[in-house]
Structures are given as structure tokens and as C-alpha cells.
Scaffold this active site. Structure first.
Site, PDB file in Angstrom:
ATOM      1  N   ASN A  41      10.371 -31.505 -28.587  1.00 29.25           N
ATOM      2  CA  ASN A  41       9.296 -31.721 -29.816  1.00 29.25           C
ATOM      3  C   ASN A  41       8.007 -32.655 -29.306  1.00 29.25           C
ATOM      4  OD1 ASN A  41      11.782 -33.116 -30.638  1.00 29.25           O
ATOM      5  ND2 ASN A  41      11.892 -31.463 -32.264  1.00 29.25           N
ATOM      6  N   CYS A  42       9.379 -34.044 -29.805  1.00 28.91           N
ATOM      7  CA  CYS A  42       7.646 -34.875 -29.482  1.00 28.91           C
ATOM      8  C   CYS A  42       6.979 -34.883 -28.579  1.00 28.91           C
ATOM      9  CB  CYS A  42       8.796 -36.435 -29.113  1.00 28.91           C
ATOM     10  SG  CYS A  42      10.314 -36.374 -30.075  1.00 28.91           S
ATOM     11  N   THR A 268      29.699 -34.237 -44.970  1.00 28.09           N
ATOM     12  CA  THR A 268      28.697 -34.007 -46.493  1.00 28.09           C
ATOM     13  C   THR A 268      30.226 -33.625 -47.680  1.00 28.09           C
ATOM     14  OG1 THR A 268      29.426 -31.514 -45.675  1.00 28.09           O
ATOM     15  CG2 THR A 268      27.513 -32.527 -45.275  1.00 28.09           C
ATOM     16  N   ILE A 273      32.753 -29.931 -43.068  1.00 23.48           N
ATOM     17  CA  ILE A 273      31.225 -29.999 -42.807  1.00 23.48           C
ATOM     18  C   ILE A 273      30.177 -31.005 -42.656  1.00 23.48           C
ATOM     19  CG2 ILE A 273      29.067 -28.817 -43.470  1.00 23.48           C
ATOM     20  CD1 ILE A 273      31.050 -27.695 -44.703  1.00 23.48           C
ATOM     21  N   ALA A 275      26.952 -33.062 -41.687  1.00 24.12           N
ATOM     22  CA  ALA A 275      25.240 -32.856 -41.095  1.00 24.12           C
ATOM     23  C   ALA A 275      24.594 -34.162 -40.700  1.00 24.12           C
ATOM     24  CB  ALA A 275      24.594 -32.517 -42.579  1.00 24.12           C
ATOM     25  N   GLY A 277      20.941 -36.070 -38.786  1.00 29.27           N
ATOM     26  CA  GLY A 277      19.265 -35.425 -38.168  1.00 29.27           C
ATOM     27  C   GLY A 277      18.214 -35.600 -39.447  1.00 29.27           C
ATOM     28  N   ASP A 278      17.241 -34.720 -39.492  1.00 30.67           N
ATOM     29  CA  ASP A 278      16.042 -34.789 -40.293  1.00 30.67           C
ATOM     30  C   ASP A 278      16.668 -34.331 -41.869  1.00 30.67           C
ATOM     31  OD1 ASP A 278      14.649 -35.857 -38.635  1.00 30.67           O
ATOM     32  OD2 ASP A 278      12.792 -34.497 -38.268  1.00 30.67           O
ATOM     33  N   TYR A 421       8.192 -63.956 -20.005  1.00 34.19           N
ATOM     34  CA  TYR A 421       6.930 -64.752 -19.852  1.00 34.19           C
ATOM     35  C   TYR A 421       6.474 -64.339 -18.392  1.00 34.19           C
ATOM     36  CZ  TYR A 421       2.867 -67.457 -19.652  1.00 34.19           C
ATOM     37  OH  TYR A 421       1.197 -67.833 -18.654  1.00 34.19           O
ATOM     38  N   LYS A 429       4.095 -69.121 -25.899  1.00 34.97           N
ATOM     39  CA  LYS A 429       4.199 -68.678 -27.310  1.00 34.97           C
ATOM     40  C   LYS A 429       3.909 -67.165 -27.277  1.00 34.97           C
ATOM     41  CE  LYS A 429       3.137 -73.697 -28.112  1.00 34.97           C
ATOM     42  NZ  LYS A 429       1.593 -74.303 -28.615  1.00 34.97           N
TER      43      LYS A 429
HETATM   44  P1  FAD Z   1      15.749 -30.729 -34.940  1.00 34.11           P
HETATM   45  O1  FAD Z   1      15.186 -31.723 -33.988  1.00 34.11           O
HETATM   46  O2  FAD Z   1      13.743 -30.262 -35.801  1.00 34.11           O
HETATM   47  O3  FAD Z   1      16.481 -29.478 -34.472  1.00 34.11           O
HETATM   48  C1  FAD Z   1      16.065 -28.079 -35.529  1.00 34.11           C
HETATM   49  C2  FAD Z   1      16.881 -27.211 -35.552  1.00 34.11           C
HETATM   50  O4  FAD Z   1      17.645 -26.429 -36.231  1.00 34.11           O
HETATM   51  C3  FAD Z   1      15.417 -26.349 -35.394  1.00 34.11           C
HETATM   52  O5  FAD Z   1      14.997 -26.212 -33.867  1.00 34.11           O
HETATM   53  C4  FAD Z   1      15.925 -24.770 -36.262  1.00 34.11           C
HETATM   54  O6  FAD Z   1      15.047 -23.488 -35.294  1.00 34.11           O
HETATM   55  C5  FAD Z   1      16.947 -25.093 -36.197  1.00 34.11           C
HETATM   56  N1  FAD Z   1      17.826 -24.351 -37.194  1.00 34.11           N
HETATM   57  C6  FAD Z   1      17.553 -24.507 -38.375  1.00 34.11           C
HETATM   58  N2  FAD Z   1      17.474 -23.780 -39.166  1.00 34.11           N
HETATM   59  C7  FAD Z   1      18.720 -23.296 -38.355  1.00 34.11           C
HETATM   60  C8  FAD Z   1      20.033 -22.204 -39.373  1.00 34.11           C
HETATM   61  N3  FAD Z   1      19.750 -21.427 -40.469  1.00 34.11           N
HETATM   62  N4  FAD Z   1      20.072 -21.502 -37.873  1.00 34.11           N
HETATM   63  C9  FAD Z   1      20.049 -22.154 -36.780  1.00 34.11           C
HETATM   64  N5  FAD Z   1      19.417 -22.888 -36.294  1.00 34.11           N
HETATM   65  C10 FAD Z   1      18.074 -23.254 -37.153  1.00 34.11           C
HETATM   66  N6  FAD Z   1      10.355 -38.401 -33.628  1.00 34.11           N
HETATM   67  C11 FAD Z   1      10.517 -40.034 -32.782  1.00 34.11           C
HETATM   68  O7  FAD Z   1      11.277 -40.659 -33.475  1.00 34.11           O
HETATM   69  N7  FAD Z   1       9.336 -40.312 -32.414  1.00 34.11           N
HETATM   70  C12 FAD Z   1       8.355 -39.514 -32.061  1.00 34.11           C
HETATM   71  O8  FAD Z   1       7.416 -39.437 -31.349  1.00 34.11           O
HETATM   72  C13 FAD Z   1       7.924 -37.667 -32.082  1.00 34.11           C
HETATM   73  N8  FAD Z   1       7.047 -37.001 -32.264  1.00 34.11           N
HETATM   74  C14 FAD Z   1       7.644 -36.093 -33.033  1.00 34.11           C
HETATM   75  C15 FAD Z   1       6.487 -35.027 -32.617  1.00 34.11           C
HETATM   76  C16 FAD Z   1       6.282 -33.417 -32.640  1.00 34.11           C
HETATM   77  C17 FAD Z   1       5.882 -32.409 -33.434  1.00 34.11           C
HETATM   78  C18 FAD Z   1       7.986 -33.233 -33.983  1.00 34.11           C
HETATM   79  C19 FAD Z   1       7.352 -31.693 -35.042  1.00 34.11           C
HETATM   80  C20 FAD Z   1       8.715 -34.467 -34.122  1.00 34.11           C
HETATM   81  C21 FAD Z   1       8.671 -35.610 -34.054  1.00 34.11           C
HETATM   82  N9  FAD Z   1       9.457 -36.276 -34.207  1.00 34.11           N
HETATM   83  C22 FAD Z   1       9.403 -37.955 -33.054  1.00 34.11           C
HETATM   84  C23 FAD Z   1      10.661 -36.279 -35.408  1.00 34.11           C
HETATM   85  C24 FAD Z   1      11.750 -35.660 -34.448  1.00 34.11           C
HETATM   86  O9  FAD Z   1      11.317 -34.539 -33.674  1.00 34.11           O
HETATM   87  C25 FAD Z   1      12.772 -35.216 -35.386  1.00 34.11           C
HETATM   88  O10 FAD Z   1      12.898 -36.258 -36.258  1.00 34.11           O
HETATM   89  C26 FAD Z   1      14.031 -34.739 -34.819  1.00 34.11           C
HETATM   90  O11 FAD Z   1      13.943 -33.455 -33.717  1.00 34.11           O
HETATM   91  C27 FAD Z   1      14.771 -34.196 -36.260  1.00 34.11           C
HETATM   92  O12 FAD Z   1      16.216 -33.390 -35.719  1.00 34.11           O
HETATM   93  P2  FAD Z   1      16.747 -32.959 -36.284  1.00 34.11           P
HETATM   94  O13 FAD Z   1      18.076 -31.842 -35.230  1.00 34.11           O
HETATM   95  O14 FAD Z   1      17.681 -32.886 -37.196  1.00 34.11           O
HETATM   96  O15 FAD Z   1      16.132 -31.637 -36.522  1.00 34.11           O
END
Ligand code: FAD
Length: 551
Positions: A41-42, A268, A273, A275, A277-278, A421, A429
Site C-alpha cells: 500500500n505504501c 486486547t 484476542i 490486535a 497495526g493502525d 564520512y 563533522k
Molecule cells: P492495513 O495494512 O491497512 O490492512 C488492514 C486490512 O484489513 C485491509 O486490507 C482491510 O481490507 C482488512 N480488513 C479490515 N476489516 C476487515 C474485516 N472485518 N474482515 C476482513 N478484512 C478486514 N506507512 C509508512 O510507514 N510509510 C509509508 O510510506 C506509508 N505509505 C502509505 C501510503 C498509502 C497510500 C497508504 C494507504 C498507507 C501508507 N502507510 C505508510 C501506512 C501503512 O500502510 C499502514 O500503517 C499499514 O498498512 C497498517 O497496517 P495494518 O495491518 O494495520 O492495516
């Protein structure tokens, strides 16, 4: 042992693959709502811009490749709709067939990410977030189909918004960028961001701050400052909130930040359970409090560590420093730790250092200027944060500071780091060492500094401002009221200086430091303007709309 993972991108796939490497016998099922799994995704914005040309290179894995290499049962287009924590089951909707089924688990990992905010909801103009492969396919089609003089509105001047701007400009789209707050890149402080805003404007981007979308109707965007726009399409990068619907309905505890509350093992409020990520709130490395930090590195690392926990290892997640970097055209902005704004609002004591070094020795061709800001605890000399804006070499320096913070190296301790360097790469420096020298001078009282926003009050209180740059530099732009005495003439002209406190300044702070040392040793009460004319000028732009030149 059966582990079910919800979400198959950054955190989820890191957990799944690590767990397999630790436990060959584990049953691991990954449910991913979208059609793709483990995609980059990045990298998505760069596919829009044509920098990444091969779409398939974004799709790092498939359910088939993950099955062959890791024996993972990855099911895309499967949405988990509910969790029964007591029964240890999830209810899953197969989006392809429409069938719903129940799957049991021993341990459950939620890696569901964040949900995009919608600043232009209900728009009758094509509007997309930039979060998924489907989003970039849709935006790419709009770009391809755009008429003559195509224009787009990008909502949100954060990291993803800026990447969208950069890549759409590459495709010939005229961009208006709007930002709700007073400046783009809100994690950074205003005086650091001014050069980035100027850089965007120099590439033809219409940057508008302190404004947001009021309404979108009749294919017209009305901004809340009364301006109307008629973009061909809108990219909504106005931010994200943790995805917590599933967690909330399962009765799991949410934190005060709105993210899923977890302990140091990413568990959690239910012991089976986890958790990552974001969607999850993190422990802030500076305060020990809770924070939302939505970065890929943390999601991946915590995904890995949660697998360790499930495999029976005594692993804990690392607190978040919030290290981040973005490139827009050929400018780079990076941050680690807290900003001045955060420190001020938390009432936390801090000292600031601004420097403007070159990326490498200036006698070697191609050196680029960068601006650095270091925030330091005045009592302990601990590094509280840093921001760097420039071109080449910003990434290296922000990472060195991140490592120093993680390793407990003090601000003055940066002076003692032995860094690689040769003239192509740095200076004997290094800019990092130079930050350490300034920090050490301030810590020991060798120099006293004054900040750009403190200058007016100091002058009102009777201080005299001495500009120690050359006459030519002074003529090209100076701070009102400054007397020009070049540093090389200062020793001979000390007698000309009026009584009372003095403030000296040069272009970036270095000659000012020498001048301050000369005057202090002549018994004068003197402070050096931190970061010199350049930081002052940038700071003034944030306060009033005057055009000040940057060199
Ligand atoms: P995600 O990678 O978003 O994955 C979550 C997944 O869960 C999704 O695919 C979603 O469909 C799935 N999901 C949600 N709910 C359900 C459900 N109920 N059932 C089944 N599946 C579900 N971070 C950086 O550090 N550097 C970067 O350069 C950077 N660039 C980025 C550029 C873009 C365009 C984006 C969108 C993000 C970027 N990020 C970057 C942020 C980084 O991608 C996120 O921090 C990271 O992907 C978070 O990981 P995650 O596993 O929490 O969520």
C-alpha cells in the site's frame, strides 16, 4: 493450535508468516475483505504517478504463493462480520458467494487497519481515497480519461495527500491542495514546513491552508472560505480513524484515543484476542501515554511480535517514536518524536536547536541544503524529537536520531557519534555531530540562544540586534532594526556596540555562534539567534504573508 487473523496486509501478514516460521504445526487462517492480500500500500501513489509502472509489482503475494511458501489458508474477499469472544468464533461473509459461516479459533489477531475519513462525502464529482489497489485503479482511470487542462482537488496535506499531489502533478494534473490546519504536514512545526509549501507552489500546486470542504454539489466544491472549485476529480486524503466496529461490537475495550486498547503483548481486553497495526493505540515512547501512530513499520513489527507471543515467547511490543518520512518532488521532510507544538501543549520543558547544514561536504559537487530541528529536554539533555527538511541525506539523519532516541543517547552525545564520512556522503563533522555540538554548547552554557519567535520581545526589551553576515548578504534581506557588523570585523568594532543586551545573527547560526563567543569573552550579555536569518524568515512566513527569499 488454530490462529485466525483478520486483515491480510501489513500487520496481519507479518503475524501470519512469522507464526508459521515459529510453528510449523499451527493452523493459520487469514480473512481479508479485499480482493488482494499482502500488497504494497505504501507504493500505491507511485503507481498513479507512473514511477512504479508494473502494477503486479505492488501485489507482493497471492493466496496461492502464501499457501505454497507458508502453508497459510488465506481467503480474500472474506469479511469478518462479528466476533463471539465467549465461544471463540468469528462470523465470516464470503463476499463472492454471499454465504456466511462461522469459524472457530484458539487465538484471534485483529489487523484491520484504519478507515479513511470522508471530507467530501456525498460528492457528485468522482471522489476516491488513496488506500487500496482498487482506489489507484480508479484514480488512474480518471487521470487517463481527463480532458485538456485536467485539474484535481487533493483534500489533506498529510503524508498521503502530498504523495498524491506529487504523483498527480507528474501525470500533468493541475492540483489544488487544501489543508484544514494552518500548515501542511501537521506533525511538523510551521517554520519547518514553509520550504515544502513554497516548493509545492513552485511546481504550480495551488496550496490553500486553514480551509476545508463545505459542500460539493452541482459538480462544484464550495470551500468554507467561500472559494469555489470545479475539479475533474477529488482525492480525499483527509485522514484516517482506527477501524473499530468489529472490536466494539465484540465488547472489547477501546482506548481513550479511539483505537483498540492492547497491553504490551498486543493482547486486547480478551485474553485470546490480539490486535496490531493502525487500528490499535500504541504506547508513546516519550510520555508512556497512548497515541495513534499509523505507520507501516510499527504494524509489521507488532505483527511479528504478536506471533512470537502466540508461539509462547516472552516478546513485548516496542513503544512508538513516530518516525516518518515523505518526499514531495525533490524535497524530503522527516520527523521523529515530539514536535514543539506537542511539547508546548503538554507543558513539557524543552530546548530547541535549528541548523541548516549541507548534505555533504560543500566542496564536493551536488551538496544540498537541509534544515534540522532538534528538541531537547533541558534538564536531562534527552532528545525529545527532531524534524529535518531537505533533499539528499535527510533519511539517513532522521534514522540516526531515531536510533539515538531508542538507544538513550543524549543530544550532546550526538557530538561523539563516529559516523561514516567521505565527501560524497557527509562531512567530517556530520550534520548529526553539529547538532550535538550546538546541544553541548547550550547545555554547558557556552552559548545562549534565542528563538525566532522570541526575537521581537527581546528587541522590545532593549536588546540590540547585530547581523554578522557580509554586507552583501545584509543588503539582500535583513531583519528590521539589525546593525550589520560582519563577524570578521567584530573584534575591531566591539567598542561601537551600544550598552545593554545583544542578539547576534548570521544566515544559519554558525557565524552567529562565533560572534556570540567573541562578544561573551568581551564581557557582553549576548544570545545567538537560533537557526539564523533562515529560520527567522521561515518563522515569519508562518505568522504573516510576506514573501521572504530562502537561499
Ligand atoms: P492495513 O495494512 O491497512 O490492512 C488492514 C486490512 O484489513 C485491509 O486490507 C482491510 O481490507 C482488512 N480488513 C479490515 N476489516 C476487515 C474485516 N472485518 N474482515 C476482513 N478484512 C478486514 N506507512 C509508512 O510507514 N510509510 C509509508 O510510506 C506509508 N505509505 C502509505 C501510503 C498509502 C497510500 C497508504 C494507504 C498507507 C501508507 N502507510 C505508510 C501506512 C501503512 O500502510 C499502514 O500503517 C499499514 O498498512 C497498517 O497496517 P495494518 O495491518 O494495520 O492495516
Amino acid at each position: 493450535m488454530k490462529t485466525v487473523i483478520v486483515g491480510g496486509v501489513a500487520g496481519g501478514m507479518s503475524a501470519a508468516t512469522r507464526l508459521r516460521r515459529l510453528d510449523e504445526a499451527a493452523e493459520i487462517i487469514v480473512f481479508e475483505r479485499g480482493p488482494y492480500v499482502s500488497y504494497a500500500n505504501c507504493g500505491l501513489p507511485y503507481y498513479v504517478g507512473g514511477v512504479i509502472r508494473d502494477r503486479s509489482s505492488l501485489l507482493l503475494q497471492t493466496p496461492q504463493s502464501l499457501a505454497s511458501r507458508f502453508r497459510l489458508d488465506v481467503r480474500t474477499s472474506h469479511e469478518v462480520r462479528a466476533i463471539d469472544a465467549a465461544a471463540r468464533t468469528v462470523t465470516v461473509l464470503d463476499l463472492a458467494s454471499g454465504d456466511t459461516f462461522v469459524e472457530g479459533y484458539d487465538e484471534l489477531i485483529l489487523a484491520v487497519g484504519a478507515t479513511a475519513r470522508e471530507a467530501a462525502a456525498g460528492s457528485d464529482i468522482p471522489t476516491h481515497t488513496l488506500r487500496t489497489v482498487e482506489d489507484v485503479d480508479a484514480i488512474g482511470s480518471l487521470v487517463d480519461a481527463a480532458a485538456d487542462n485536467p485539474c484535481a482537488l487533493v483534500v489533506g496535506g498529510g503524508f498521503i495527500g502530498l504523495e498524491a499531489v506529487d504523483n498527480l502533478v507528474r501525470r500533468g494534473i493541475h492540483i489544488t491542495l487544501i489543508q484544514r490546519g494552518p500548515h501542511i504536514l501537521s506533525p511538523l512545526d510551521p517554520e519547518m514546513v514553509v520550504p515544502i509549501e513554497a516548493h509545492l507552489r513552485s511546481h504550480g500546486v495551488d496550496v490553500r491552508t486553514s480551509v476545508t470542504v463545505d459542500t460539493v454539489q452541482a459538480r462544484t466544491v464550495l470551500l468554507d472560505d467561500g472559494i469555489t472549485l470545479r475539479p475533474d476529480f477529488i482525492v480525499d486524503a483527509s485522514g484516517v480513524t482506527p477501524s473499530v466496529d468489529l472490536t466494539r461490537s465484540a465488547g472489547l475495550t477501546l482506548g481513550t484515543t479511539g483505537g483498540i486498547a492492547v497491553d504490551a503483548r498486543n493482547r486486547t481486553s480478551d485474553e485470546h484476542i490480539y490486535a496490531v497495526g493502525d487500528g490499535v493505540e500504541k504506547v508513546d515512547a516519550l510520555s508512556g501515554g497512548r497515541a495513534l501512530v499509523t505507520m507501516a513499520g510499527l504494524a509489521n513489527r507488532h505483527g511479528r511480535s504478536v506471533a512470537d507471543v502466540i508461539a509462547g515467547r516472552d516478546e513485548r511490543n516496542t513503544p512508538a517514536l513516530g518516525t516518518a518520512i515523505v518526499k514531495v518532488f525533490d524535497r524530503v521532510a522527516a520527523i521523529v518524536g515530539w514536535s514543539e507544538r506537542q511539547l508546548v501543549s503538554a507543558g513539557r520543558a524543552h530546548r530547541m536547536i535549528h541548523t541548516h547544514p549541507s548534505s555533504h561536504a560543500t566542496y564536493y559537487p551536488g551538496a544540498q541544503s537541509m534544515s534540522m530541528k532538534l528538541l531537547v529536554d533541558p534538564d536531562t539533555d534527552a532528545i525529545l524529537g527532531a524534524q529535518i527538511v531537505g533533499g539528499e541525506g535527510v533519511d539517513k539523519r532522521i534514522d540516526v536520531i531515531a536510533v539515538a532516541m531508542a538507544g538513550g543517547i543524549s543530544a550532546s552525545g550526538l557530538a561523539r557519534l563516529e559516523l561514516a564520512y567521505a565527501p560524497q556522503f557527509g562531512s567530517a563533522k556530520d550534520p548529526i555531530n553539529q547538532l550535538g555540538y550546538v546541544a553541548d554548547n547550550l547545555r554547558t552554557g557556552t552559548t545562549r540562544a534565542i528563538q525566532w519567535h522570541e526575537l521581537e520581545a527581546a528587541l522590545d526589551d532593549g536588546a540590540t540586534l547585530i547581523d554578522v553576515r557580509t554586507a552583501a548578504e545584509y543588503a539582500a534581506g535583513s531583519i528590521p532594526g539589525a546593525i550589520n557588523i560582519p563577524v570578521d570585523a567584530l573584534r575591531d568594532r566591539v567598542g561601537e556596540l551600544p550598552d545593554g543586551p545583544l542578539v547576534v545573527h548570521c544566515q544559519v547560526g554558525q557565524r552567529g555562534h562565533t560572534a556570540a563567543r567573541i562578544l561573551a569573552q568581551h564581557g557582553r550579555d549576548v544570545a545567538n539567534l537560533d537557526g539564523g536569518y533562515r529560520t527567522w524568515a521561515a518563522g515569519c512566513v508562518t505568522q504573516r504573508p510576506v514573501a521572504l527569499a530562502y537561499s
